[in-house]
Design an enzyme around this catalytic site. Structure first.
Site, PDB file in Angstrom:
ATOM      1  N   LEU A  51       0.886  -1.208  -0.103  1.00  0.00           N
ATOM      2  CA  LEU A  51       0.050   0.013  -0.013  1.00  0.00           C
ATOM      3  C   LEU A  51       1.033   1.299   0.000  1.00  0.00           C
ATOM      4  O   LEU A  51       1.641   1.437   0.835  1.00  0.00           O
ATOM      5  CB  LEU A  51      -0.942  -0.023   1.308  1.00  0.00           C
ATOM      6  N   CYS A  52       0.619   2.258  -1.158  1.00  0.00           N
ATOM      7  CA  CYS A  52       1.464   3.479  -1.036  1.00  0.00           C
ATOM      8  C   CYS A  52       3.204   2.975  -1.066  1.00  0.00           C
ATOM      9  O   CYS A  52       3.432   2.403  -1.778  1.00  0.00           O
ATOM     10  CB  CYS A  52       0.984   4.398   0.105  1.00  0.00           C
ATOM     11  N   THR A  53       3.636   3.844  -0.121  1.00  0.00           N
ATOM     12  CA  THR A  53       5.176   3.626  -0.311  1.00  0.00           C
ATOM     13  C   THR A  53       5.504   2.047   0.485  1.00  0.00           C
ATOM     14  O   THR A  53       6.529   1.885   0.588  1.00  0.00           O
ATOM     15  CB  THR A  53       5.871   4.728   0.569  1.00  0.00           C
ATOM     16  N   THR A  71       3.259   3.659  -6.848  1.00  0.00           N
ATOM     17  CA  THR A  71       3.265   3.934  -5.428  1.00  0.00           C
ATOM     18  C   THR A  71       2.785   5.573  -5.675  1.00  0.00           C
ATOM     19  O   THR A  71       2.264   5.990  -6.466  1.00  0.00           O
ATOM     20  CB  THR A  71       4.614   4.049  -5.211  1.00  0.00           C
TER      21      THR A  71
END
Length: 273
Positions: A51-53, A71
């Site tokens: 998730l994300c970074t 990302t």
């Protein structure tokens, strides 16, 4: 999300290995012990999600090698530089490549997780979750992370800024290169070169992105037919608009509007309460 137990010593099966990102996830990716535990856990996982970074930690563990991943757009260049064996694409809000999933930032993680619910339990369950969260049921993973205005560069040239504003205010007009160059009081060749350098994309692509974004807003906010919206936003015909939606969003205008159902119903129910 706060960890309550350590992965160290856990040897059971893993349905979904979910690696959550954060502002310092790219630093956590340098923790050899953490990365090793993630790599070991991934061997027992049916799928891996960053998730994300969180993609940085997956990248450090070698779980994105040879795969396409995304990302948060602000961290995309760093992810690509640090892990050149990963095909980084910061345009989509989430990407599935085999059994590996990655998402863009903040709300895009909800789109990814909702897609997992649909895959695991079915569309009915995903529809119920979307309705209670007051969100889109199927916001396509190929939808851009930000609008064309945010994606384009800030230009300091007054003529170019004025042309951008004109395009935004008149998406249904004949926004041809000759007419835009005339508004900027430049030759066509010079205008195209300056616009591309200043904005970061050619005039024709910028016009199409603005028209697409305007059409999306009209589908979201009103009940006009696709034919009316296509004419008003410069696509001319519903078929031209449909092709643009499929090319950029991988969904038809009708299906895009249909996906708004849970969002609209949720707002109505919230007002009723």
């Amino acid at each position: 999300m706060v960890a309550t137990e350590s992965l160290n010593g856990y040897r059971g099966p893993v349905d979904t290995l979910l690696v959550v990102g954060g502002l310092h996830a790219h630093e956590a990716a340098e923790d050899a012990a953490l990365v090793a535990e993630i790599r070991r856990a991934s061997l027992r996982a049916d799928r891996v999600v960053g998730l994300c970074t969180g993609a940085f930690i997956l990248g450090a563990a070698g779980l994105l090698d040879g795969k396409r991943a995304t990302t948060h757009w602000a961290f995309g260049p760093l992810l690509a530089a640090r892990y050149p064996q990963v095909s980084v694409d910061t345009d989509p809000i989430f990407i599935q490549d085999g059994d590996t999933w990655t998402s863009a930032g903040i709300t895009a993680t909800l789109d990814l997780l909702l897609s997992l619910v649909g895959n695991d339990i079915g569309d009915d369950a995903a529809r119920d979750v979307a309705r209670y969260l007051v969100m889109f049921l199927h916001r396509t993973g190929n939808q851009a992370q930000f609008s064309v205005q945010l994606a384009s560069r800030v230009t300091h040239r007054q003529p170019i800024r004025e042309v951008q504003q004109y395009i935004a205010d008149h998406p249904g007009s004949a926004l041809t290169l000759p007419r835009l160059a005339e508004r900027a009081q430049m030759s066509q060749r010079h205008f195209a070169r300056v616009f591309t350098a200043e904005v970061g994309m050619p005039p024709g692509r910028y016009v199409e992105r603005v028209r697409l974004e305007t059409a999306r807003r009209r589908l979201e906010e009103g009940d006009q037919t696709v034919d009316v919206i296509a004419a008003a936003t410069g696509f001319g015909t519903a078929e031209s608009m449909r092709r643009a939606f499929h090319q950029h969003l991988h969904v038809s205008p009708t299906d895009y509007r249909r996906s708004l159902g849970p969002l609209i119903r949720g707002k109505i129910e919230a007002l009723a309460v």
